[in-house]
Design an enzyme around this catalytic site. Structure first.
Site, PDB file in Angstrom:
ATOM      1  N   TYR A 147      39.686  35.877  33.094  1.00  0.00           N
ATOM      2  CA  TYR A 147      40.973  36.422  33.515  1.00  0.00           C
ATOM      3  C   TYR A 147      40.772  37.906  33.839  1.00  0.00           C
ATOM      4  O   TYR A 147      40.475  38.702  32.959  1.00  0.00           O
ATOM      5  CB  TYR A 147      41.954  36.224  32.367  1.00  0.00           C
ATOM      6  CG  TYR A 147      43.363  36.749  32.545  1.00  0.00           C
ATOM      7  CD1 TYR A 147      43.874  37.141  33.772  1.00  0.00           C
ATOM      8  CD2 TYR A 147      44.215  36.838  31.443  1.00  0.00           C
ATOM      9  CE1 TYR A 147      45.171  37.601  33.901  1.00  0.00           C
ATOM     10  CE2 TYR A 147      45.517  37.293  31.559  1.00  0.00           C
ATOM     11  CZ  TYR A 147      45.989  37.685  32.792  1.00  0.00           C
ATOM     12  OH  TYR A 147      47.280  38.151  32.907  1.00  0.00           O
ATOM     13  N   LYS A 177      40.980  33.359  36.745  1.00  0.00           N
ATOM     14  CA  LYS A 177      42.323  33.747  37.163  1.00  0.00           C
ATOM     15  C   LYS A 177      42.241  35.199  37.600  1.00  0.00           C
ATOM     16  O   LYS A 177      41.936  36.072  36.783  1.00  0.00           O
ATOM     17  CB  LYS A 177      43.316  33.612  36.006  1.00  0.00           C
ATOM     18  CG  LYS A 177      44.695  34.141  36.399  1.00  0.00           C
ATOM     19  CD  LYS A 177      45.633  34.326  35.235  1.00  0.00           C
ATOM     20  CE  LYS A 177      46.858  35.105  35.718  1.00  0.00           C
ATOM     21  NZ  LYS A 177      47.763  35.482  34.647  1.00  0.00           N
TER      22      LYS A 177
END
Lengths: 322, 322, 322, 322
Positions: B145, B173
């Protein structure tokens, strides 16, 4: 849990050298207990005015809560009132900050150090609201801690002016390295006699005290506590000659031991490695950092020799001068 | 504690819309349980492809560990395998990350989401070492992330190229909002067919999927899950007309509900306030943020009306077009 | 065009207060000639050690080349050797920098001030190459000028160490406000006795001189030249009491006149407005800035009164102390 | 000097590919005239929709004003109305911007490109005032140019909303690489049908046109003008398959030729070096940058071969597909 803040609190303003103690580790979740005990005595023997646990240099946010609690208990027990113990409770979670603060108070800590909740970016208004709400719930006096390089947020002047009126906030540790800001904050604080303004980066200790600051939270005082204490006293007394000389020693420490490489973490790695070279404690780093390898350790050893030489020249010069 | 990663793992690549769920609260350490249950059903009813707990939108780092564990347990039980549940375990402490991950795995979570340890600044080399060491100890597949606005560190291309070879890392992400970076990472990932690249900011969902991305972690899907799912499917199918139309709806949401003020936290405040206006859950914010006051809530209401009107025009247009 | 650098050069190291002169204007391309003449005499009457034209405070990059040349000629003629005149030649174009430098030399300027070419971002290697190539072509000694807030690039230590060996480079004006950097550069410079290290921000003048710096380029010396000259002499002489007192006056100036609003340009606007209030010159700003309106001007007037009061108290105190 | 803006102005909205031309040089103040002539014809042969001189890629701010004027004259004469010629007039000095604009208008340029005055930091209010005042004095329509990586200031949405109402401002070149901002600005601009929104970074051309943008100012179109023109037409026509394929070619160009090293200036160095390898013009850089050495040039050659191979595969695939 109830606290009686008055039964063990700071009887006077924080002043002087309050080293941010490194956290000696055997591995990522185990304290180096023997090293810790030697380190505490080594620092206290230098005449420091307090001890600050679980700050940036102490890799506080990198440690498990269990280990943080163990560290607090052990150090409070060992120090046993010889100097005030300050405990860093900065956290992204309000609830965890308060929980750790309660534990620290129960263990006998004298004050708490609180920076901004550092995950979400934060504006000045929200930060002030946060400080007002959390300090109300904290069982010990609080030193605010400004370190925008790590938290992305500084305490601005209006926020500090307001914080100076909160009953439970007793000062600021300013690690912004922004001296213009520091000077203006110090002017504000002098209107409230008991409010301490402490310098973070040790390269700026001399000038901050020469111009009215209250002391410093100097990482290098893990290693050479006496150097920083002497510099503080010289600057406080207006002894410019000594202050300039010791300021040069501090620059020598910072310009060599902290600059082994230019990666983040190099200050703490340099400090821990030097402490290991001197036989005081292990140099195991908390995640995500790794300790220096043998090549860097040899460089650290060489720098330690040069620093020892420089400090002994200074000592002899100052003998002669008397 | 032992984990059998194979007995409950993601059977296929992550694709589609995986909303970062807001965390409904009654106060700073109490879940709004009824609101939480309604919210989960509201989101799942929109046809989403997964659910992400304790991310930035979920105010994960602001919550106590106890509350985080409770949330994970409740949601995993309620979702009960209908879609994969991803749990954010980002922490400044390696040990606490692993501990929370173990808890999530035991509760039935399908995957973990991990950003950089975000207190200390970190260089690319240290970050890669950290990712290698921690993913080895994690009991579920990991989505990296990247959110440098909050963590101060992005995953650069060499780090991601290496991470793509780690057995336990299944995707990224990307909340950097840096589309140039995104496109280059996507090129890399397509050489490893199973690696997912998901878009963070919903304003960039349309283009990321049109040009080959795998989906999005869209905050707005807490509110309008169907809108984001439809946009994903249109973009995936190359239906440019629909994609452009729904992209305009997304811009309308982001340009109004998320921009009530320009202070940090306004996106989450806008989302929670809108959910409260719709009767889904409470809008209590975790510290250090405060919920919107009545004036802002009225503005949110007005924006909700405009969005509803725009979406119904779109729906009618697309009926006619068939 | 040939230059004999030796026939009019700086006979000794730059030290002391060298004000960065504001540029008095009637409109965006016309000098306020009467104001300029009064301003030059006002500043020189304060005992300053040099005069710096066309710096940041002088809005140099905002002015047409024609006006810059006119300003240089007029001031060099008026100063007529009473103090060294330094001329800012920073430009994004190498060729235009050299052209302006040649003009300044012909007009009788003593030294040139050069920052980085500031449109394109630049790395340290390219910057060093640029400095080596351009200083070879410049007809007067060069003071480097570090102001990363405006140019996006600072001179790092390795670059400065190399620049200290260039025959034509005589010092640094450091407006980075980074005191840690300043101290390390000063250590380097002391190994080359003739190299000057001057402080930019006046709030940092006291400490920089107390700890060995060579002086300052203080914007406030347009207004109160004597204050800064006195502070320099006190700090140089180690007179801490006086230095602390005058440092407080400087903070008062900076904390009031420079902070009328928090927009960029407020320092220069405050200075020009105060000079206009004192009848010295016009307060017309160069584009893209606009002068203060009547409301701000009234605030400036009030601050000027307070500063006058504070300075007269100090003067009386120091009388008494003698 | 009077201008009749109507006698030679842009008859319709700017759309398509408008390459920011590199400036071929023999040395720091001499044009490579033969190379310049070849380059202009090479670019025009690719079917571009305009030509932009003296932008960032053209190293405009690094060149002397004399050379800038010579370049404008030569190119306007050579292009002779085949496509619109846009001239960059960004400057820190209002007066010099207007002077260069007048020269460009006299030489036959069709439009002007203006970024923020980039030495002093600037707030949104001052920037808007500047834009209002300067565009009134400019003799040709103006495209605003947002490139905060170089100028430290972006045009925010309120400023652009106001600028869209100014009679002389016809569009925006957005090199912020901030797609969220781009999408919101595009929404605003669509309410004023003639206002162009052009993409700066070529890696973002595909998506910006797919989602409604008007074209791009692509540096790579100096080298491969047809590639960018084809991508523009495919995206405009909604031909997703072709757009995706050509987008990959663009990523290949940017991911190789622009990434020879990671220092600032590498994009322009890569472009000029590649043009030199292809025999189009010299690769001499304007100060402060230096051209690539032989090692980097060999890498560029290898990348050019790979790109040629990839583009011929694409061409064959698209033949087959018909």
């Amino acid at each position: 849990m109830t606290h009686d803040a008055s039964d063990r609190c700071l009887s006077k303003q924080l002043r002087g050298i309050i080293p941010p103690m490194v956290t000696p580790l055997l591995d990522r979740d185990t304290l180096d207990i023997a090293g810790l005990e030697r380190l505490v005595e080594h620092i206290l023997a230098g005449g420091v005015h307090g001890l600050f646990l679980l700050g940036t240099t102490g890799e506080g946010p990198s440690l498990s809560y269990r280990l943080r609690r163990e560290l607090i208990e052990r150090v409070c027990r060992q120090v046993d009132g010889r100097v005030p113990v300050l405990v860093g409770i900065t956290d992204t979670s309000f609830v965890e900050s308060v929980r750790l603060a309660d534990h620290a108070a129960d263990a006998g800590a004298d004050a708490l150090v609180l920076s901004t909740p550092y995950y979400h970016p934060i504006d000045a208004g929200s930060l002030l609201g946060y400080v007002e709400r959390i300090t109300e719930e904290l069982p010990r006096p609080v030193v605010l801690y400004s370190i925008p390089s790590h938290t992305k947020a500084a305490f601005d002047r209006p926020t500090l002016a307001r914080a100076m009126e909160l009953p439970n906030v007793i000062g600021l540790k300013d690690s912004s390295a922004d001296l213009i800001h520091f000077h203006h904050v110090l002017r504000l604080a002098r209107q409230r006699s008991q409010w301490s303004v402490l310098m973070g980066p040790e390269e700026l200790l001399a000038e901050s005290v020469l111009l009215g600051g209250d002391g410093g939270v100097c990482g290098g005082a893990n290693l050479y506590p006496r150097l920083y204490v002497d510099l503080f006293h010289a600057a406080e007394a207006g002894d410019l000659t000594t202050a300039r000389q010791l300021h040069q020693c501090v620059l020598q420490v910072a310009g060599t031991l902290y600059a082994i490489d230019s990666r983040p973490g190099s200050v703490i790695k340099g400090l821990k490695c030097a402490l290991a070279c001197l036989g005081i404690c292990r140099d195991t780093m908390a995640e995500p950092f790794e300790s220096f390898a043998e090549a860097e350790r040899n460089t650290v050893r060489r720098h330690l020799d040069e620093i020892a030489r420089l400090m002994s020249i200074n000592a002899r010069t100052s003998e002669t001068a008397r």
